[in-house]
Design an enzyme around this catalytic site. Structure first.
Site, mmCIF file in Angstrom:
data_model
loop_
_atom_site.group_PDB
_atom_site.id
_atom_site.type_symbol
_atom_site.label_atom_id
_atom_site.label_comp_id
_atom_site.label_asym_id
_atom_site.label_seq_id
_atom_site.Cartn_x
_atom_site.Cartn_y
_atom_site.Cartn_z
ATOM 1 N N GLY A 187 0.781 -1.230 0.000
ATOM 2 C CA GLY A 187 0.000 0.000 0.000
ATOM 3 C C GLY A 187 0.814 1.283 0.000
ATOM 4 N N SER A 188 2.047 1.246 -0.552
ATOM 5 C CA SER A 188 2.806 2.507 -0.565
ATOM 6 C C SER A 188 2.175 3.509 -1.536
ATOM 7 C CB SER A 188 4.283 2.275 -0.886
ATOM 8 O OG SER A 188 4.453 1.904 -2.223
ATOM 9 N N ASN A 189 1.568 3.014 -2.609
ATOM 10 C CA ASN A 189 0.885 3.949 -3.531
ATOM 11 C C ASN A 189 -0.378 4.521 -2.896
ATOM 12 O OD1 ASN A 189 2.127 4.206 -6.382
ATOM 13 N ND2 ASN A 189 2.426 2.057 -5.820
ATOM 14 N N MET A 217 -3.703 -7.581 -7.099
ATOM 15 C CA MET A 217 -3.048 -8.663 -7.827
ATOM 16 C C MET A 217 -4.044 -9.639 -8.469
ATOM 17 S SD MET A 217 -0.088 -7.608 -7.413
ATOM 18 C CE MET A 217 0.935 -8.904 -8.075
ATOM 19 N N ARG A 218 -5.096 -9.106 -9.048
ATOM 20 C CA ARG A 218 -6.129 -9.975 -9.604
ATOM 21 C C ARG A 218 -6.698 -9.292 -10.849
ATOM 22 N NH1 ARG A 218 -9.002 -14.018 -7.453
ATOM 23 N NH2 ARG A 218 -7.847 -13.866 -5.502
ATOM 24 N N ASN A 238 -5.071 1.569 -13.577
ATOM 25 C CA ASN A 238 -4.043 0.774 -12.900
ATOM 26 C C ASN A 238 -2.685 1.443 -13.038
ATOM 27 O OD1 ASN A 238 -2.857 -1.528 -11.618
ATOM 28 N ND2 ASN A 238 -2.276 -2.337 -13.628
ATOM 29 N N HIS A 247 1.431 0.347 -13.219
ATOM 30 C CA HIS A 247 2.259 -0.850 -13.453
ATOM 31 C C HIS A 247 3.729 -0.432 -13.527
ATOM 32 C CE1 HIS A 247 3.171 -4.888 -14.833
ATOM 33 N NE2 HIS A 247 3.980 -4.330 -15.712
HETATM 34 C C1 GRF Z 1 3.441 -1.084 -7.526
HETATM 35 O O1 GRF Z 1 4.745 -1.248 -8.023
HETATM 36 C C2 GRF Z 1 2.454 -1.004 -8.653
HETATM 37 O O2 GRF Z 1 2.990 -0.447 -9.801
HETATM 38 C C3 GRF Z 1 2.125 -2.459 -8.886
HETATM 39 O O3 GRF Z 1 2.114 -3.037 -7.620
HETATM 40 C C4 GRF Z 1 2.985 -2.312 -6.754
HETATM 41 C C5 GRF Z 1 2.203 -1.963 -5.536
HETATM 42 O O4 GRF Z 1 3.021 -1.443 -4.528
HETATM 43 N N1 GRF Z 1 0.882 -2.603 -9.602
HETATM 44 P P1 GRF Z 1 2.405 -0.829 -3.207
HETATM 45 O O5 GRF Z 1 1.542 -1.915 -2.556
HETATM 46 O O6 GRF Z 1 1.587 0.370 -3.599
HETATM 47 O O7 GRF Z 1 3.572 -0.476 -2.343
#
Ligand code: GRF
Length: 186
Positions: free
Chosen positions: A14-16, A89-90, A106, A108
């Site tokens: 969940g860093s994003n 992841m789905r 999304n 990526h």
């Molecule tokens: C990120 O690198 C994103 O691009 C990919 O999954 C990762 C998620 O990282 N889809 P986080 O859980 O947000 O740290």
């Protein structure tokens, strides 16, 4: 324009999600965090930040359609306008995708169409790529195949390791995703 109501889908760290929540204007629009992993660290972060969370486990449903219909019910009950995937992841199916045309996005960690799917950073390093990056795209039923909205590249130097490339990718992700979300929802 009416204030948009956002849901974030995440399965992991969940860093994003945290990066979005650091932006006050986005934080006030994020109404729901959905996860498909019951002890995902992102759930604790959402709770600490006061964001409503819902966990939907695929194994609790007989089909993908029923699984996504249950999520739809939750999304509708909160009048969610946009879905942002952040490490979810789905693959999404037609139930969700048709209900939110061009409203599911999304992020990526590669320059799509290069290195779709799992562990894109490792794929780039293993392939000896000289650059990689971050792509933000609309979600369709394919694996990281939807229309690209934004991309930013990073150079992979000889001295780079998996960890340093990952750090560079994350640094870009954490500023690019909030910027693009803001542009999309305004
Ligand atoms: C990120 O690198 C994103 O691009 C990919 O999954 C990762 C998620 O990282 N889809 P986080 O859980 O947000 O740290």
């Amino acid at each position: 324009m009416k204030k948009q109501r956002l849901a974030v889908f995440a399965s992991g760290t969940g860093s994003n999600f945290e990066a979005m929540m650091r932006e006050d204007d986005l934080a006030s629009d994020i109404r729901l965090l959905i996860s498909d992993v019951k002890d995902a660290p992102v759930l604790r972060k959402a709770k600490e930040l006061g964001v409503e969370t819902s966990v939907f486990l695929r194994e609790d449903y007989e089909s993908n359609v029923l699984f996504e219909q249950a999520m739809m019910q939750k999304l509708r009950s909160l009048a969610i306008d946009w879905i942002f995937l952040a490490g979810y992841m789905r693959l999404l199916g037609p139930t969700l995708i048709k209900a939110y045309p061009e409203k599911i996005v999304n992020i990526h960690p590669s320059l799509l169409p290069e290195f779709p799917g799992l562990d894109a950073i490792k794929q780039a390093i293993d392939a000896g790529a000289l650059k990689t990056g971050v792509t933000i795209h609309f979600v369709d039923e394919g694996m990281d195949t939807g229309q690209v909205i934004a991309q930013e590249e990073i150079i992979i130097h000889e001295k780079d390791t998996y960890e340093t490339v990952k750090q560079n990718v994350q640094q870009i992700e954490h500023q690019l995703y909030p910027t693009v979300i803001r542009q999309l929802i305004k």
